[in-house]
Each structure stands twice: as C-alpha cells, then as structure tokens.
Design a protein around this motif. Structure first.
Motif, PDB file in Angstrom:
ATOM      1  N   LEU A  41      15.107  42.388  15.413  1.00 47.63           N
ATOM      2  CA  LEU A  41      13.824  43.230  15.084  1.00 47.63           C
ATOM      3  C   LEU A  41      13.356  43.878  16.123  1.00 47.63           C
ATOM      4  O   LEU A  41      12.829  45.031  16.168  1.00 47.63           O
ATOM      5  N   ALA A  42      13.801  43.699  17.414  1.00 41.31           N
ATOM      6  CA  ALA A  42      13.685  44.191  18.585  1.00 41.31           C
ATOM      7  C   ALA A  42      14.891  44.045  19.734  1.00 41.31           C
ATOM      8  O   ALA A  42      15.273  42.824  19.743  1.00 41.31           O
ATOM      9  N   ASP A  43      15.272  44.941  20.549  1.00 42.59           N
ATOM     10  CA  ASP A  43      16.321  44.733  21.427  1.00 42.59           C
ATOM     11  C   ASP A  43      15.506  44.189  22.811  1.00 42.59           C
ATOM     12  O   ASP A  43      15.320  44.848  23.591  1.00 42.59           O
ATOM     13  N   THR A  44      15.371  43.090  22.783  1.00 40.87           N
ATOM     14  CA  THR A  44      14.330  42.380  23.767  1.00 40.87           C
ATOM     15  C   THR A  44      15.146  41.852  25.000  1.00 40.87           C
ATOM     16  O   THR A  44      14.696  41.332  25.890  1.00 40.87           O
ATOM     17  N   GLU A  45      16.561  41.797  24.699  1.00 41.99           N
ATOM     18  CA  GLU A  45      17.135  40.644  25.714  1.00 41.99           C
ATOM     19  C   GLU A  45      17.526  41.370  27.093  1.00 41.99           C
ATOM     20  O   GLU A  45      16.941  41.164  28.181  1.00 41.99           O
ATOM     21  N   ARG A  46      18.146  42.559  27.092  1.00 44.49           N
ATOM     22  CA  ARG A  46      18.755  43.330  28.619  1.00 44.49           C
ATOM     23  C   ARG A  46      17.382  43.444  29.290  1.00 44.49           C
ATOM     24  O   ARG A  46      17.325  43.184  30.582  1.00 44.49           O
ATOM     25  N   ASP A  47      16.533  44.291  28.811  1.00 45.57           N
ATOM     26  CA  ASP A  47      15.272  44.902  29.536  1.00 45.57           C
ATOM     27  C   ASP A  47      14.279  44.052  29.248  1.00 45.57           C
ATOM     28  O   ASP A  47      13.087  44.595  29.813  1.00 45.57           O
ATOM     29  N   GLY A  48      14.285  43.015  28.766  1.00 46.47           N
ATOM     30  CA  GLY A  48      12.889  42.154  28.426  1.00 46.47           C
ATOM     31  C   GLY A  48      13.085  40.666  28.978  1.00 46.47           C
ATOM     32  O   GLY A  48      12.758  40.436  30.215  1.00 46.47           O
ATOM     33  N   HIS A  49      13.640  40.027  28.246  1.00 48.05           N
ATOM     34  CA  HIS A  49      13.973  38.602  28.567  1.00 48.05           C
ATOM     35  C   HIS A  49      14.675  38.519  30.025  1.00 48.05           C
ATOM     36  O   HIS A  49      14.141  37.697  31.049  1.00 48.05           O
ATOM     37  N   ARG A  50      15.683  39.331  30.013  1.00 51.50           N
ATOM     38  CA  ARG A  50      16.703  39.115  31.439  1.00 51.50           C
ATOM     39  C   ARG A  50      15.751  39.367  32.531  1.00 51.50           C
ATOM     40  O   ARG A  50      15.872  38.943  33.650  1.00 51.50           O
ATOM     41  N   VAL A  51      15.060  40.551  32.519  1.00 46.93           N
ATOM     42  CA  VAL A  51      14.078  40.995  33.640  1.00 46.93           C
ATOM     43  C   VAL A  51      13.152  39.955  33.819  1.00 46.93           C
ATOM     44  O   VAL A  51      12.835  39.709  35.106  1.00 46.93           O
ATOM     45  N   ALA A  52      12.499  39.251  33.021  1.00 51.79           N
ATOM     46  CA  ALA A  52      11.626  38.269  33.368  1.00 51.79           C
ATOM     47  C   ALA A  52      12.001  36.947  33.746  1.00 51.79           C
ATOM     48  O   ALA A  52      11.702  36.409  34.715  1.00 51.79           O
ATOM     49  N   PHE A  53      13.497  36.431  33.437  1.00 49.47           N
ATOM     50  CA  PHE A  53      14.167  35.555  34.184  1.00 49.47           C
ATOM     51  C   PHE A  53      14.191  35.820  35.401  1.00 49.47           C
ATOM     52  O   PHE A  53      14.132  35.032  36.494  1.00 49.47           O
ATOM     53  N   ASN A  54      14.944  37.030  35.673  1.00 51.89           N
ATOM     54  CA  ASN A  54      15.011  37.289  37.102  1.00 51.89           C
ATOM     55  C   ASN A  54      13.680  37.314  38.057  1.00 51.89           C
ATOM     56  O   ASN A  54      13.727  36.960  39.234  1.00 51.89           O
ATOM     57  N   GLU A  55      12.703  37.798  37.361  1.00 50.43           N
ATOM     58  CA  GLU A  55      11.199  37.795  38.245  1.00 50.43           C
ATOM     59  C   GLU A  55      10.991  36.315  38.687  1.00 50.43           C
ATOM     60  O   GLU A  55      10.469  35.856  39.707  1.00 50.43           O
ATOM     61  N   ALA A  56      11.027  35.633  37.655  1.00 49.32           N
ATOM     62  CA  ALA A  56      10.982  33.984  37.858  1.00 49.32           C
ATOM     63  C   ALA A  56      11.707  33.340  38.945  1.00 49.32           C
ATOM     64  O   ALA A  56      11.214  32.778  39.768  1.00 49.32           O
ATOM     65  N   PHE A  57      13.004  33.769  39.086  1.00 49.48           N
ATOM     66  CA  PHE A  57      13.873  33.330  39.851  1.00 49.48           C
ATOM     67  C   PHE A  57      13.492  33.550  41.399  1.00 49.48           C
ATOM     68  O   PHE A  57      13.340  33.069  42.082  1.00 49.48           O
ATOM     69  N   LYS A  58      13.011  34.960  41.449  1.00 42.16           N
ATOM     70  CA  LYS A  58      12.433  35.678  42.651  1.00 42.16           C
ATOM     71  C   LYS A  58      11.328  34.829  43.205  1.00 42.16           C
ATOM     72  O   LYS A  58      11.202  34.527  44.093  1.00 42.16           O
ATOM     73  N   ALA A  59      10.258  34.755  42.284  1.00 43.12           N
ATOM     74  CA  ALA A  59       9.012  34.028  42.496  1.00 43.12           C
ATOM     75  C   ALA A  59       9.356  32.678  43.032  1.00 43.12           C
ATOM     76  O   ALA A  59       8.434  32.244  43.742  1.00 43.12           O
ATOM     77  N   LEU A 154       4.546  35.577  18.979  1.00 39.65           N
ATOM     78  CA  LEU A 154       3.554  36.120  18.226  1.00 39.65           C
ATOM     79  C   LEU A 154       3.082  37.215  18.540  1.00 39.65           C
ATOM     80  O   LEU A 154       2.671  38.397  17.784  1.00 39.65           O
ATOM     81  N   PRO A 155       2.676  37.497  19.965  1.00 38.08           N
ATOM     82  CA  PRO A 155       2.337  38.773  20.603  1.00 38.08           C
ATOM     83  C   PRO A 155       3.109  39.949  19.995  1.00 38.08           C
ATOM     84  O   PRO A 155       2.851  41.067  19.685  1.00 38.08           O
ATOM     85  N   LEU A 156       4.531  39.577  20.368  1.00 37.44           N
ATOM     86  CA  LEU A 156       5.410  40.766  20.024  1.00 37.44           C
ATOM     87  C   LEU A 156       5.485  41.188  18.685  1.00 37.44           C
ATOM     88  O   LEU A 156       5.339  42.328  18.349  1.00 37.44           O
ATOM     89  N   LEU A 157       5.663  40.273  17.513  1.00 33.55           N
ATOM     90  CA  LEU A 157       5.421  40.667  16.236  1.00 33.55           C
ATOM     91  C   LEU A 157       4.071  41.303  15.822  1.00 33.55           C
ATOM     92  O   LEU A 157       4.107  42.167  14.985  1.00 33.55           O
ATOM     93  N   ASP A 158       3.228  40.842  16.577  1.00 29.33           N
ATOM     94  CA  ASP A 158       1.636  41.408  16.188  1.00 29.33           C
ATOM     95  C   ASP A 158       1.726  43.006  16.836  1.00 29.33           C
ATOM     96  O   ASP A 158       1.231  43.847  16.014  1.00 29.33           O
ATOM     97  N   ILE A 159       2.164  43.111  17.967  1.00 30.11           N
ATOM     98  CA  ILE A 159       2.303  44.459  18.495  1.00 30.11           C
ATOM     99  C   ILE A 159       3.086  45.365  17.594  1.00 30.11           C
ATOM    100  O   ILE A 159       2.904  46.523  17.370  1.00 30.11           O
ATOM    101  N   LEU A 160       4.446  45.053  17.419  1.00 30.82           N
ATOM    102  CA  LEU A 160       5.324  45.726  16.766  1.00 30.82           C
ATOM    103  C   LEU A 160       5.231  45.996  15.142  1.00 30.82           C
ATOM    104  O   LEU A 160       5.394  46.923  14.808  1.00 30.82           O
ATOM    105  N   PHE A 161       4.750  44.958  14.565  1.00 34.26           N
ATOM    106  CA  PHE A 161       4.615  45.049  12.985  1.00 34.26           C
ATOM    107  C   PHE A 161       3.254  44.772  12.564  1.00 34.26           C
ATOM    108  O   PHE A 161       2.849  45.110  11.442  1.00 34.26           O
ATOM    109  N   GLY A 162       2.320  43.907  13.217  1.00 38.50           N
ATOM    110  CA  GLY A 162       0.991  43.292  12.813  1.00 38.50           C
ATOM    111  C   GLY A 162       1.570  41.978  12.337  1.00 38.50           C
ATOM    112  O   GLY A 162       2.636  41.973  11.429  1.00 38.50           O
ATOM    113  N   LEU A 163       0.830  41.047  12.562  1.00 38.20           N
ATOM    114  CA  LEU A 163       1.046  39.416  12.243  1.00 38.20           C
ATOM    115  C   LEU A 163       1.209  39.288  10.698  1.00 38.20           C
ATOM    116  O   LEU A 163       1.773  38.643  10.009  1.00 38.20           O
TER     117      LEU A 163
END
Ligand code: XBP
Ligand code: MG
Length: 284
Positions: A41-59, A154-163
């Motif tokens: 439904l959304a291309d979340t991995e490369r520029d979404g999850h991956r970025v958040a994982f890396n921020e968490a490692f850094k923090a 849930l927030p992602l589905l809500d923002i992109l499609f409406g729950l």
C-alpha cells in the motif's frame, strides 16, 4: 490494537454490475481483498523504516547504520524487533543482551517512524487509493494483514486512506507468528467471516506471498525495488504497480492485467483460482 468494522459488503450477495465485460452474477465470488501494507500500500521500507532504525541506533550510541542495499537483505526477516535482534546477534551480541536491546531499540524506532508518518512524507503506491475506493463502491470488503506494529500502522492507514476505508485491520501486534506464517491472513479471514476462496491478497514480498498462499488465498504480487528478484512463484500474477495511467508491467500472469488491478481483474483472478469452488460459503 485491531479494528473490525462491519461493512455491507459482507452481507451483500449481489455482484457489482457494470464492471467491464463481466456479466453480473447472483453471487459475487470476490467478497474481500486483503492488502499488505509495507511495500504494497505504501513504499515504507527504504526511506521510512530504514531511516527510523538508523536514527534509533544513533540515539542509542551504537555505530550501526543500515545501508539501502544491506536493508534489502535484512528485510527477509519480518518484524522490526526480530530484524534488530538477529542483526545484533550477527554482530556478536549474546542472545540475552540482543533480545533486551532489540526491544528497546524497536520501541524507539516505532516512535520515530510514527513521527515521520505524521509529517505526511509517506505516500500511497500508485493506484492504491483508487482501487480501494473502487472496491468499496462495488461492495467488496477491504482488509489489511500486516506484520507491522499497530502504533504506526493505524496512523499511516488513516493519513493515506482514512481508517474508514478498511473493514478489518490485522497488525503484527494482534498475532504471535509473523509472515511467512499465515496467522495475519487467517485472522483477517476470520474477522471477515469469509473462506479464502472468496478473497484475494495483494502482497509485495516472498514472505508475504507465502503467508497468503498458506492461508489458502489467491495472491497478486506488486513488486518494488527490494522484492522484484524474490521468489514470488506462489503468486497468481506479478505486477510492477497496482495501476498507472499508462498501464503497468505484467511480470507474470494474465497479460490483461496491464490495465492494472480493478474489481473486474480481481474478480477474474478469484474465479480462476483452483481454490474457488463456484459458490460462496459463510464458513471461514
Ligand atoms: C513488514 C515488516 C515490518 C516492517 C517494520 O513485512 O516486516 O517489520 O519492516 O515494521 P510485511 P515493524 O510487509 O510482509 O508485513 O518495525 O513495526 O515490525
Ligand atoms: Mg510487505
């Protein structure tokens, strides 16, 4: 957290009429479409999850950073917490330490990814919004089966499609066994009160296709840069997008699918599936 919303599609036994070239029938064989989220439904991995994982490692003061190609290999482990845990073990952290650290890092990653979603930078994949609207207008139920965590799903589905666009949402927080286990799909079918013969799954990855097929569903794969070369042989068709104005590439399956996924196309797939017996039962 989970969502179950009764929708008239589940009581409707009259096929939508007017779908190109399909004669109306007394009972619509297509009663629901179950969508994966990440990569589908959304291309979340490369520029979404991956970025958040890396921020968490850094923090956390850890020197780990997952590159774009490296993350493709890591994606074969579903579930962010398990992905971190296995990675930490591969870097020499003992299992007990990796387990605790992975849970902490994943909590932080989930907070960061949810914040990223709320900035509105994640987009739905081409064709997804229109397909979901078309399905609902035709009285076909729409559902989600993902291994992702409910806090961000849930927030992602809500923002992109409406729950309200989904009758049923099953997330990784609702089940114990993640894809390729069929648990998320079986749970979605149970909440829809439908047998697999009357639904189609839309997935992007080998793990997802495996889960859907193991639940008895016909599955269409819509690939992305990370999943294009995976083994998607269980899928009835493989496309490069759900729909585009200039048509999509049919990497495998019915050439008519070049027009993209539509109610009529999904109805043809469910009817052609060997799992479909020609009728509708109410027993999941
Ligand atoms: C998606 C996943 C998820 C995401 C990260 O698989 O495996 O783990 O990568 O989300 P699928 P979480 O698309 O097959 O459902 O960190 O919330 O697990
Ligand atoms: Mg996916």
């Amino acid at each position: 957290m989970s969502i179950v919303r009764p929708h008239n599609a589940l009581q409707n036994t009259t096929a939508a009429t007017g779908a190109d070239n399909d004669p109306p029938s007394a009972i619509d064989p297509l009663r629901a479409v179950i969508f994966d989220v990440d990569g589908t439904l959304a291309d979340t991995e490369r520029d979404g999850h991956r970025v958040a994982f890396n921020e968490a490692f850094k923090a956390a003061g850890l020197g780990y950073q997952w590159s774009v190609p490296q993350y493709g290999d890591l994606l074969t482990t579903t579930g962010g917490r398990r992905r971190i845990e296995r990675y930490l073990q591969s870097k020499g952290h003992p299992l007990s330490e990796a387990t605790v650290l992975a849970a902490e890092l994943h909590r932080d990653k989930t907070r960061r990814f949810t914040a990223l979603i709320r900035t509105g930078t994640m987009e739905a994949r081409p064709g997804a919004v229109d397909l979901i609207s078309e399905l609902r207008a035709a009285g076909v139920a729409t559902a989600v089966a993902t291994t992702g965590t409910s806090d961000w799903v849930l927030p992602l589905l809500d923002i992109l499609f409406g729950l309200d666009a989904f009758d049923v949402v099953v997330t990784g927080s609702d089940i114990t066994d993640l894809k390729p286990d069929p648990a998320a799909y079986l749970e979605a079918l149970a909440r829809l009160s439908l047998p697999p013969a009357n639904a189609v799954a839309v997935e992007d990855s080998a793990n997802g296709v495996h889960a859907a097929v193991a639940a008895g569903l016909a599955c269409v794969a819509v690939v992305n840069e990370y999943t294009r070369d995976q083994d998607l042989s269980g899928a009835v068709a493989v496309l490069d997008d759900m729909a585009r104005p200039d048509g999509v590439s049919v990497l495998r399956g019915d050439p008519q699918l070049r027009d993209g996924l539509s109610v009529a196309a999904l109805r043809r797939l469910v009817t052609a599936s060997p799992r479909h017996s020609g009728g509708v039962t109410s027993d999941p």
